[in-house]
Design a protein around this motif. Structure first.
Motif, mmCIF file in Angstrom:
data_model
loop_
_atom_site.group_PDB
_atom_site.id
_atom_site.type_symbol
_atom_site.label_atom_id
_atom_site.label_comp_id
_atom_site.label_asym_id
_atom_site.label_seq_id
_atom_site.Cartn_x
_atom_site.Cartn_y
_atom_site.Cartn_z
ATOM 1 N N PRO A 98 0.829 -1.213 0.000
ATOM 2 C CA PRO A 98 0.000 0.000 0.000
ATOM 3 C C PRO A 98 0.862 1.260 0.000
ATOM 4 C CG PRO A 98 -0.738 -1.549 1.678
ATOM 5 C CD PRO A 98 0.587 -2.049 1.190
ATOM 6 N N PHE A 99 0.579 2.147 -0.923
ATOM 7 C CA PHE A 99 1.327 3.396 -1.013
ATOM 8 C C PHE A 99 0.469 4.437 -1.707
ATOM 9 C CE2 PHE A 99 4.203 6.361 -3.188
ATOM 10 C CZ PHE A 99 4.971 6.799 -2.110
ATOM 11 N N SER A 100 0.418 5.615 -1.123
ATOM 12 C CA SER A 100 -0.345 6.710 -1.710
ATOM 13 C C SER A 100 0.513 7.966 -1.702
ATOM 14 C CB SER A 100 -1.639 6.953 -0.914
ATOM 15 O OG SER A 100 -2.375 8.037 -1.464
ATOM 16 N N PHE A 101 0.319 8.782 -2.704
ATOM 17 C CA PHE A 101 1.032 10.052 -2.774
ATOM 18 C C PHE A 101 0.124 11.086 -3.416
ATOM 19 C CE2 PHE A 101 1.491 8.459 -6.999
ATOM 20 C CZ PHE A 101 1.576 9.580 -7.816
ATOM 21 N N ASN A 102 0.472 12.330 -3.230
ATOM 22 C CA ASN A 102 -0.245 13.406 -3.916
ATOM 23 C C ASN A 102 0.704 14.578 -4.084
ATOM 24 O OD1 ASN A 102 -2.919 15.687 -3.518
ATOM 25 N ND2 ASN A 102 -2.745 14.225 -5.176
ATOM 26 N N ILE A 103 0.574 15.264 -5.204
ATOM 27 C CA ILE A 103 1.462 16.376 -5.554
ATOM 28 C C ILE A 103 0.630 17.630 -5.761
ATOM 29 C CG2 ILE A 103 3.154 17.236 -7.221
ATOM 30 C CD1 ILE A 103 3.645 14.298 -8.018
ATOM 31 N N SER A 104 1.167 18.757 -5.340
ATOM 32 C CA SER A 104 0.557 20.046 -5.645
ATOM 33 C C SER A 104 1.673 21.051 -5.876
ATOM 34 C CB SER A 104 -0.353 20.509 -4.500
ATOM 35 O OG SER A 104 -1.003 21.725 -4.829
ATOM 36 N N HIS A 105 1.430 22.016 -6.753
ATOM 37 C CA HIS A 105 2.423 23.061 -6.955
ATOM 38 C C HIS A 105 1.740 24.383 -7.283
ATOM 39 C CE1 HIS A 105 1.769 21.951 -11.184
ATOM 40 N NE2 HIS A 105 2.206 20.735 -10.891
ATOM 41 N N SER A 106 2.402 25.447 -6.890
ATOM 42 C CA SER A 106 1.905 26.794 -7.152
ATOM 43 C C SER A 106 3.085 27.748 -7.137
ATOM 44 C CB SER A 106 0.881 27.204 -6.088
ATOM 45 O OG SER A 106 0.420 28.527 -6.290
ATOM 46 N N GLU A 107 3.275 28.464 -8.235
ATOM 47 C CA GLU A 107 4.336 29.461 -8.340
ATOM 48 C C GLU A 107 5.711 28.896 -7.934
ATOM 49 O OE1 GLU A 107 4.072 32.498 -9.608
ATOM 50 O OE2 GLU A 107 1.905 32.476 -9.935
ATOM 51 N N ASP A 108 6.190 29.238 -6.727
ATOM 52 C CA ASP A 108 7.554 28.893 -6.325
ATOM 53 C C ASP A 108 7.710 27.524 -5.697
ATOM 54 O OD1 ASP A 108 8.492 31.381 -7.130
ATOM 55 O OD2 ASP A 108 8.178 32.292 -5.162
ATOM 56 N N TRP A 109 6.604 26.838 -5.404
ATOM 57 C CA TRP A 109 6.689 25.629 -4.586
ATOM 58 C C TRP A 109 6.100 24.390 -5.243
ATOM 59 C CZ3 TRP A 109 9.745 25.575 -0.516
ATOM 60 C CH2 TRP A 109 10.029 26.783 0.142
ATOM 61 N N VAL A 110 6.752 23.266 -4.984
ATOM 62 C CA VAL A 110 6.215 21.937 -5.300
ATOM 63 C C VAL A 110 6.145 21.166 -3.988
ATOM 64 C CG1 VAL A 110 6.549 19.767 -6.538
ATOM 65 C CG2 VAL A 110 7.150 21.933 -7.635
ATOM 66 N N ILE A 111 4.977 20.589 -3.706
ATOM 67 C CA ILE A 111 4.738 19.884 -2.445
ATOM 68 C C ILE A 111 4.285 18.461 -2.738
ATOM 69 C CG2 ILE A 111 3.559 19.974 -0.214
ATOM 70 C CD1 ILE A 111 5.065 22.505 -0.702
#
Length: 233
Positions: free
Chosen positions: A84-97
């Motif tokens: 089991p493994f889950s991930f999620n990505i978000s980015h806006s302007e200067d940041w990648v999370i």
């Protein structure tokens, strides 16, 4: 295991570093990157993919050639792994999370800008809208983006994205307490929410079925490149 990693997007990535990073991603991803008009959009998309691959290598010794993506019925990316493994990505302007866990997770970051109350009226529930307009500026602006990122993180965590309308549920922020309800009923007592104040110009929220960490792990681009040297195909 739940961790949140953040990387600040460089203004420019040297050609050799860029080619090195691109060599790790799939041909489909490379084709997608080629369609971006702005270089910074390319960087954000690339770095999100790389953070996932690096995490899998450093924590589970998953070689790069064994990292295969698939997508659920709503288009949310997931990985074909024997555990089991889950991930999620978000980015806006200067940041990648990126957020990682063995249970479903969701994360969203947004640059704080001016608030359009018509957008809030259209996309927020009536209770959320009333909570918002009861505030004075600048509290209203921050609250709008905190609420937006919380709602997005919830939809990403449950895997539907915007296929489920933003106004179909209600989130309320009361000091350190965040509740999520639908028709006055709690959607899931197992869910946890958290807002992170790591950059005053952004709102960042996460939603998970595990306990969320208090801190975010910051990764400098030079550190990323150094750690990628041990990554194997």
């Amino acid at each position: 295991m739940l961790q949140i990693h953040a990387i600040k997007v460089p203004f420019h990535i040297a050609d050799l570093d860029y080619k090195k990073l691109v060599s790790f991603i799939s041909s489909d991803k490379r084709e997608k990157l080629s369609r971006f008009y702005y270089k910074r959009d390319t960087y954000r998309s690339l770095l999100g993919d790389i953070l996932v691959r690096l995490f899998l290598w450093e924590h589970f010794l998953i070689p790069n050639n064994q990292i295969k993506y698939s997508f659920n019925q709503f288009g949310k990316p997931q990985l074909k792994l024997p555990f089991p493994f889950s991930f999620n990505i978000s980015h806006s302007e200067d940041w990648v999370i990126c957020v990682f866990d063995h249970k479903n997770v969701g994360i969203d970051i947004e640059k704080i800008n001016n608030v359009n109350l018509q957008i809030a009226k259209r996309y927020f529930s009536q209770i959320e809208y009333e909570d918002l307009i009861s505030l004075n500026e600048p509290m209203r602006t921050k609250y709008f983006f905190d609420l937006w990122t919380l709602k997005e993180s919830f939809l990403k965590c449950i895997g539907t994205g915007l296929y489920r309308p933003l106004n179909s549920f209600t989130i309320r922020i009361n000091k350190s307490t965040i509740s999520c309800t639908e028709d006055s009923h709690v959607l899931s007592s197992d869910l946890s929410f958290q807002l992170y104040n790591f950059d005053c110009h952004y709102s960042l929220a996460a939603c998970a079925y595990s306990k969320l960490p208090d801190k975010i792990k910051m990764i400098h681009f030079d550190e990323l490149m150094s750690r990628m040297r041990s990554f194997t195909f």
